[in-house]
Motif scaffolding. Structure first.
Motif, PDB file in Angstrom:
ATOM      1  N   ASP A  41       0.830  -1.207   0.000  1.00  0.00           N
ATOM      2  CA  ASP A  41       0.000   0.000   0.000  1.00  0.00           C
ATOM      3  C   ASP A  41       0.864   1.256   0.000  1.00  0.00           C
ATOM      4  OD1 ASP A  41      -2.266  -1.568   0.096  1.00  0.00           O
ATOM      5  OD2 ASP A  41      -2.658  -1.200   2.226  1.00  0.00           O
ATOM      6  N   GLY A  42       1.906   1.272   0.827  1.00  0.00           N
ATOM      7  CA  GLY A  42       2.771   2.444   0.925  1.00  0.00           C
ATOM      8  C   GLY A  42       3.510   2.714  -0.368  1.00  0.00           C
ATOM      9  N   PHE A  43       4.083   1.680  -0.972  1.00  0.00           N
ATOM     10  CA  PHE A  43       4.813   1.898  -2.227  1.00  0.00           C
ATOM     11  C   PHE A  43       3.846   2.311  -3.338  1.00  0.00           C
ATOM     12  CE2 PHE A  43       7.362   1.171  -5.964  1.00  0.00           C
ATOM     13  CZ  PHE A  43       8.591   1.687  -5.568  1.00  0.00           C
ATOM     14  N   ALA A  50      -5.505   8.890  -4.966  1.00  0.00           N
ATOM     15  CA  ALA A  50      -6.937   8.857  -5.294  1.00  0.00           C
ATOM     16  C   ALA A  50      -7.199   8.065  -6.577  1.00  0.00           C
ATOM     17  CB  ALA A  50      -7.496  10.272  -5.401  1.00  0.00           C
ATOM     18  N   ARG A  51      -6.559   6.906  -6.669  1.00  0.00           N
ATOM     19  CA  ARG A  51      -6.726   5.971  -7.788  1.00  0.00           C
ATOM     20  C   ARG A  51      -6.224   6.514  -9.130  1.00  0.00           C
ATOM     21  NH1 ARG A  51     -10.184   4.285  -4.118  1.00  0.00           N
ATOM     22  NH2 ARG A  51     -11.084   2.226  -4.048  1.00  0.00           N
ATOM     23  N   LEU A 124       2.558   8.118   8.302  1.00  0.00           N
ATOM     24  CA  LEU A 124       2.235   6.728   8.622  1.00  0.00           C
ATOM     25  C   LEU A 124       0.722   6.635   8.740  1.00  0.00           C
ATOM     26  CD1 LEU A 124       4.975   6.091  11.325  1.00  0.00           C
ATOM     27  CD2 LEU A 124       5.117   5.788   8.850  1.00  0.00           C
ATOM     28  N   ARG A 125       0.182   5.445   8.507  1.00  0.00           N
ATOM     29  CA  ARG A 125      -1.274   5.278   8.481  1.00  0.00           C
ATOM     30  C   ARG A 125      -1.663   3.966   9.139  1.00  0.00           C
ATOM     31  NH1 ARG A 125      -5.248   4.310   3.305  1.00  0.00           N
ATOM     32  NH2 ARG A 125      -4.221   2.314   3.373  1.00  0.00           N
ATOM     33  N   HIS A 133       1.464   1.490   9.156  1.00  0.00           N
ATOM     34  CA  HIS A 133       2.339   1.274   8.015  1.00  0.00           C
ATOM     35  C   HIS A 133       2.758   2.597   7.375  1.00  0.00           C
ATOM     36  CE1 HIS A 133      -1.752   1.248   6.233  1.00  0.00           C
ATOM     37  NE2 HIS A 133      -1.166   1.877   5.229  1.00  0.00           N
ATOM     38  N   PHE A 134       3.872   2.534   6.649  1.00  0.00           N
ATOM     39  CA  PHE A 134       4.349   3.681   5.881  1.00  0.00           C
ATOM     40  C   PHE A 134       3.276   4.048   4.869  1.00  0.00           C
ATOM     41  CE2 PHE A 134       6.054   5.123   1.849  1.00  0.00           C
ATOM     42  CZ  PHE A 134       6.784   6.235   2.229  1.00  0.00           C
TER      43      PHE A 134
END
Length: 159
Positions: A41-43, A50-51, A124-125, A133-134
Motif C-alpha cells: 500500500d505504501g509503495f 486517489a486511484r 504513517l497510516r 504502516h508507511f
C-alpha cells in the motif's frame, strides 16, 4: 501539462526506490515503540493518489525522498501531525453500491536534513485495527534561508 522527463531516469529511480523499500519489511519506530510495516500500500501510494497515477516528476521526487522518510521513521520521537477520520475503504459493493467505512489514523513526522538543506514529512497510516504502516513521503516546506528549498536528486539514497 506534464513536464518532459527521461523515461530511463524514471525507471532507474523507481527501481532504486523499490530495492530500498523491499530490503526491509519493517522499521522500528522509537515513537510508537513498535515496528512500522512497509507494505505494498505504501509503495503504491508513492505512485498513485486517489486511484490516479501521479505525474512522473512527482513520483521521482517521492522515490528520491524515500530514504529520508525511512530515516525519519527510525529516529522520530516527537509527533508533529495527527488526523483520525471515518473513511470509505475498498471498492463499492456490486450488490448495493455501498463502500465499507473504517476509522483511519494518520501520523506525520517532520525532520530537517541540514546536509541536504531540505525539510521532509513522512506519513504513517493505520486502517481500522490493522498495523501502522508507511504511507507517504514529501518535501515539507521551504527552509527559512531566504532562498527556495533545494531539492537534491542525487545522493539522497546515501543519507
Amino acid at each position: 501539462m506534464e513536464e518532459v522527463f527521461d523515461n530511463s531516469y524514471f525507471k532507474q529511480k523507481k527501481e532504486k526506490a523499490r530495492q530500498i523499500y523491499d530490503s526491509q519489511r519493517t522499521i522500528f519506530s522509537p515513537f510508537f515503540k513498535q515496528d512500522i510495516i512497509l507494505n505494498s500500500d505504501g509503495f503504491h501510494h508513492l505512485r498513485y493518489s486517489a486511484r490516479r497515477e501521479r505525474n512522473k516528476n512527482e513520483q521521482i521526487l517521492k522515490f528520491t525522498l524515500l530514504p529520508l522518510g525511512l530515516q525519519i521513521i527510525k529516529t522520530a520521537t516527537t509527533l508533529q501531525e495527527y488526523r483520525k477520520l471515518l473513511s470509505p475503504v475498498g471498492e463499492k459493493s456490486k450488490r448495493d453500491g455501498s463502500v465499507a467505512m473504517k476509522m483511519i489514523e494518520w501520523w506525520g513526522f517532520i525532520a530537517i536534513f541540514v546536509k541536504h538543506e531540505i525539510k521532509v514529512r513522512v506519513v504513517l497510516r493505520k486502517v481500522g485495527e490493522g498495523n501502522i504502516h508507511f504511507w507517504s513521503v514529501m518535501p515539507y516546506s521551504h527552509l527559512k534561508t531566504g532562498k527556495k528549498q533545494k531539492l537534491f536528486t542525487e545522493g539522497l539514497e546515501d543519507a
